[in-house]
Design an enzyme around this catalytic site. Structure first.
Site, PDB file in Angstrom:
ATOM      1  N   TYR A 118      -0.163  10.098   3.925  1.00 37.64           N
ATOM      2  CA  TYR A 118      -0.513  10.387   5.334  1.00 37.64           C
ATOM      3  C   TYR A 118       0.624  11.337   5.729  1.00 37.64           C
ATOM      4  CZ  TYR A 118      -2.216   5.437   4.390  1.00 37.64           C
ATOM      5  OH  TYR A 118      -2.837   4.524   3.898  1.00 37.64           O
ATOM      6  N   ARG A 119       0.255  12.520   6.620  1.00 41.92           N
ATOM      7  CA  ARG A 119       1.135  13.347   7.019  1.00 41.92           C
ATOM      8  C   ARG A 119       2.125  12.706   8.263  1.00 41.92           C
ATOM      9  NH1 ARG A 119      -3.285  15.876  10.154  1.00 41.92           N
ATOM     10  NH2 ARG A 119      -2.941  15.281  12.201  1.00 41.92           N
TER      11      ARG A 119
ATOM     12  N   ASP B 240      -5.359  21.572   9.787  1.00 37.51           N
ATOM     13  CA  ASP B 240      -5.834  20.526   8.821  1.00 37.51           C
ATOM     14  C   ASP B 240      -6.653  21.062   7.502  1.00 37.51           C
ATOM     15  OD1 ASP B 240      -6.029  17.840   7.701  1.00 37.51           O
ATOM     16  OD2 ASP B 240      -5.846  17.491   9.964  1.00 37.51           O
TER      17      ASP B 240
ATOM     18  N   TRP C  33      -1.702   7.783   9.865  1.00 42.15           N
ATOM     19  CA  TRP C  33      -2.583   7.123   9.017  1.00 42.15           C
ATOM     20  C   TRP C  33      -3.856   6.878   9.797  1.00 42.15           C
ATOM     21  CZ3 TRP C  33       1.787   3.108   8.243  1.00 42.15           C
ATOM     22  CH2 TRP C  33       2.003   2.565   9.325  1.00 42.15           C
TER      23      TRP C  33
ATOM     24  N   ASN D  90       1.022  -1.135   0.130  1.00 42.29           N
ATOM     25  CA  ASN D  90      -0.003   0.035  -0.145  1.00 42.29           C
ATOM     26  C   ASN D  90       0.870   1.097  -0.044  1.00 42.29           C
ATOM     27  OD1 ASN D  90      -2.585   1.153   0.363  1.00 42.29           O
ATOM     28  ND2 ASN D  90      -1.836   2.281   1.991  1.00 42.29           N
TER      29      ASN D  90
ATOM     30  N   GLU E  81      -0.956   1.001  -5.466  1.00 43.32           N
ATOM     31  CA  GLU E  81      -0.831   2.223  -5.974  1.00 43.32           C
ATOM     32  C   GLU E  81       0.118   2.446  -7.103  1.00 43.32           C
ATOM     33  OE1 GLU E  81      -1.611   1.781  -2.770  1.00 43.32           O
ATOM     34  OE2 GLU E  81      -3.248   2.903  -2.351  1.00 43.32           O
TER      35      GLU E  81
HETATM   36  C1  LIG Z   1      -2.297  16.532   1.259  1.00 49.10           C
HETATM   37  C2  LIG Z   1      -2.948  15.499   1.688  1.00 49.10           C
HETATM   38  C3  LIG Z   1      -2.764  15.148   2.730  1.00 49.10           C
HETATM   39  C4  LIG Z   1      -3.350  13.861   3.443  1.00 49.10           C
HETATM   40  N1  LIG Z   1      -3.123  13.541   4.872  1.00 49.10           N
HETATM   41  C5  LIG Z   1      -3.621  12.409   5.321  1.00 49.10           C
HETATM   42  C6  LIG Z   1      -3.057  11.889   6.793  1.00 49.10           C
HETATM   43  O1  LIG Z   1      -2.390  12.686   7.269  1.00 49.10           O
HETATM   44  N2  LIG Z   1      -3.703  10.930   7.222  1.00 49.10           N
HETATM   45  C7  LIG Z   1      -4.709  10.169   6.290  1.00 49.10           C
HETATM   46  O2  LIG Z   1      -5.037   9.058   6.734  1.00 49.10           O
HETATM   47  N3  LIG Z   1      -4.841  10.666   4.979  1.00 49.10           N
HETATM   48  C8  LIG Z   1      -4.630  11.803   4.646  1.00 49.10           C
HETATM   49  N4  LIG Z   1      -4.667  12.146   3.384  1.00 49.10           N
HETATM   50  C9  LIG Z   1      -5.827  11.339   2.573  1.00 49.10           C
HETATM   51  C10 LIG Z   1      -5.260  10.202   1.974  1.00 49.10           C
HETATM   52  O3  LIG Z   1      -3.950  10.178   1.448  1.00 49.10           O
HETATM   53  C11 LIG Z   1      -6.218   9.354   1.152  1.00 49.10           C
HETATM   54  O4  LIG Z   1      -7.398   9.125   1.858  1.00 49.10           O
HETATM   55  C12 LIG Z   1      -5.551   8.086   0.451  1.00 49.10           C
HETATM   56  O5  LIG Z   1      -6.765   7.469  -0.266  1.00 49.10           O
HETATM   57  C13 LIG Z   1      -5.275   7.222   1.521  1.00 49.10           C
HETATM   58  O6  LIG Z   1      -4.624   6.024   0.864  1.00 49.10           O
HETATM   59  P1  LIG Z   1      -5.291   4.435   1.346  1.00 49.10           P
HETATM   60  O7  LIG Z   1      -6.536   4.279   0.921  1.00 49.10           O
HETATM   61  O8  LIG Z   1      -4.026   3.919   0.394  1.00 49.10           O
HETATM   62  O9  LIG Z   1      -5.395   4.507   2.798  1.00 49.10           O
HETATM   63  C14 LIG Z   1      -4.047  13.087   2.775  1.00 49.10           C
HETATM   64  C15 LIG Z   1      -4.503  13.520   1.307  1.00 49.10           C
HETATM   65  C16 LIG Z   1      -3.886  14.646   0.817  1.00 49.10           C
HETATM   66  C17 LIG Z   1      -4.298  15.002  -0.627  1.00 49.10           C
END
Ligand SMILES: Cc1cc2nc3c(=O)[nH]c(=O)nc-3n(C[C@H](O)[C@H](O)[C@H](O)COP(=O)(O)O)c2cc1C
Length: 497
Positions: free
Chosen positions: A181-182, A291, A195, A177, A241
């Site tokens: 995630y920040r 955020d 996450w 995966n 991805e």
């Molecule tokens: C700039 C940006 C920052 C993000 N930060 C977070 C974060 O800190 N934690 C989180 O869970 N999702 C965050 N997201 C959303 C996830 O990247 C998004 O839900 C993604 O689909 C997660 O991948 P996954 O489906 O493989 O878990 C962020 C998205 C963007 C565009």
């Protein structure tokens, strides 16, 4: 040509006339945010910025430049994915998944080869090391203070890596995966991993913690723009991805083995922070963080990642973003997802004509959906379907309108919706999972949702009054006025809509 690296993407943006190189020293703490925020709030998303002299907390200038707002305009988002229209990617996917029952052997073979198109460009494992490993710092050499990480807002708990690709692996299936995630920098070699509980990385972590095994993670920075976008896309947990990025690029993502774990990372990345999470350790405080809701997320407990190595290219560029009151750069990343995923939604909910998540709704707060209504109660059926689908399940308010409404124009969608509802009759509340960032729900990640059926009401739905027509001028009058418009001395453009 779709860019293979951040450096190429920055050059392309420069050629497009959408890059500003900031040579003057600018502090990584707050100043960079204030400058980037003013750009992102300007019409069309403002220019991309390359800060060539980022100033660190100790006053020294980082030799690594910071790029920000690279994806922050429609043109740049399209350029990142190598298209001139984001819907074109959706159409490509629609073509691949247009599944008709095959009539004969020929049809079957054709169908198979079309479906295989999605996986035509799998990640390519390279032997040896990659460009991202030109410089390797391990153990005591690791010092995250050398990476130009921004402290975005005055109330933030510390510096945050904001545009990462976090690589993890499902311990059961082995599927990779990559999630955006920040990551909060806590110490020279320690970070906190944000996450959220609904995300795939968090699910991998729960499985690893249950097994009591150390979890390797890699925090990938920069690299090719399609891979960065793919990390933000809500793909199903069993879809890698980097495979999706390969489909977008029309070329497999080259991967190399990390130097301190057996995870694979993109060879073309700018920096890679490698580490592990120890399930025996307590969670750490992460946050607060300004955020993408426009409010601070409160501090909470998340796993700590021990950094075992930092590797980087010869002359890396640190790609970053800021989130905050919308609109921000993430609107364009989310908008790409909205367009690309429409055919996938239509696969299971075929009556969906279009949908849109306007910027102030920050994705999960508001979804407009237009449908081809064919039977009573269909708007409710569509809402229920969406609330049962992946991250769409987090949508707080869904407004359903008829197919003739342009949902990509929120003014039009609200105008029609507010005219078409009897609020008590046409709204329903339901319960479900709520986005981690929602600060108003009755409990953390659990609360109510509202559906609004703003379609025309039918007699079969118990509506026995007449439904009025929308006002439009007849075509003949419009044509007559078009013909004389330039003679009227009126300076507003003719035909506003
Ligand atoms: C700039 C940006 C920052 C993000 N930060 C977070 C974060 O800190 N934690 C989180 O869970 N999702 C965050 N997201 C959303 C996830 O990247 C998004 O839900 C993604 O689909 C997660 O991948 P996954 O489906 O493989 O878990 C962020 C998205 C963007 C565009």
């Amino acid at each position: 040509m779709i860019a293979d690296s951040i450096r190429t993407f920055v050059r392309q943006i420069d050629e497009m006339g959408e890059l500003v190189r900031v040579q003057r020293p600018v502090a990584l703490a707050l100043e960079m945010t204030e400058i980037a925020d003013r750009c992102m709030k300007s019409p069309g998303g403002g220019p991309a910025l390359l800060f060539e002299a980022p100033v660190r907390a100790d006053g020294s200038v980082s030799p690594i430049p910071v790029a920000i707002n690279l994806f922050g305009s429609m043109r740049r988002m399209e350029r990142a994915l190598g298209v001139t229209d984001l819907d074109a990617i959706g159409r490509r996917i629609a073509e691949l998944i247009r599944v008709q029952p095959p009539a004969g052997l020929r049809d079957k073979l054709e169908l198979l080869s079309r479906l295989a198109g999605l996986a035509r460009f799998p990640p390519r494992r390279q032997s040896g090391s990659g460009a991202c490993q030109a410089v390797v710092e391990r153990g005591p050499e690791v010092d995250l203070r050398r990476v130009p990480v921004m402290t975005c807002w005055p109330g933030d708990g510390g510096p945050y890596i904001t545009l990462p690709q976090v690589v993890s692996r499902d311990p059961v299936t082995g599927t990779r995966n990559v999630g955006m995630y920040r990551v909060q920098v806590l110490e020279r070699d320690l970070v906190a991993m944000h996450w959220q509980r609904h995300k795939v990385g968090a699910a991998h972590w729960r499985e690893m913690a249950a097994r009591g095994e150390r979890m390797p993670v890699a925090i990938v920075l920069g690299g090719d723009p399609a891979s960065i976008y793919a990390a933000s896309a809500p793909l199903p947990p069993n879809v890698d991805e980097y495979l999706f990025a390969g489909f977008l690029r029309g070329k497999g993502v080259p991967l190399v083995r990390a130097v301190t774990s057996d995870l694979l990372v993109p060879a073309d990345a700018d920096l890679v922070i490698e580490g592990y999470i120890d399930p025996a350790e307590p969670l750490v405080i992460e946050g607060p963080f300004g955020d993408h809701t426009g409010f601070y997320s409160l501090a909470d407990r998340y796993p700590a990642v021990h950094v075992t190595a930092i590797t980087h290219r010869e002359h890396p560029i640190y790609a970053s973003t800021i989130v905050g009151r919308p609109p921000m750069e993430d609107y364009y990343l989310g908008h790409a997802t909205e367009r690309i995923f429409l055919p996938l939604l239509q696969l299971t909910v075929p009556e969906i004509v279009d949908y849109h998540m306007p910027a102030p709704g920050i994705f999960h707060n508001l979804v407009f959906v237009s449908i081809d209504k064919q039977y009573p109660g269909q708007a409710w059926k569509v809402m229920n379907a969406l609330w049962g689908m992946g991250l769409m399940s987090l949508a707080k308010v869904i407004v359903v309108v008829d197919r003739d409404v342009n949902v990509r124009d929120p003014d039009e969608a609200w105008w029609v919706a507010l005219n078409h509802i009897d609020p008590e009759r046409d709204t329903r509340f339901t319960m479900g999972p709520i986005d981690v960032l929602d600060h108003a729900s009755r409990a953390f990640t659990y609360g109510s949702k509202m559906g609004i059926d703003a379609t025309r009401k039918w007699k079969d739905e118990g509506f026995d009054r007449e439904w009025p027509e929308v006002i439009t001028m007849d075509a003949a009058t419009r044509e007559r006025v078009d013909a004389i418009w330039s003679e009227l001395g009126i300076t507003v453009p003719g035909r506003p809509r």
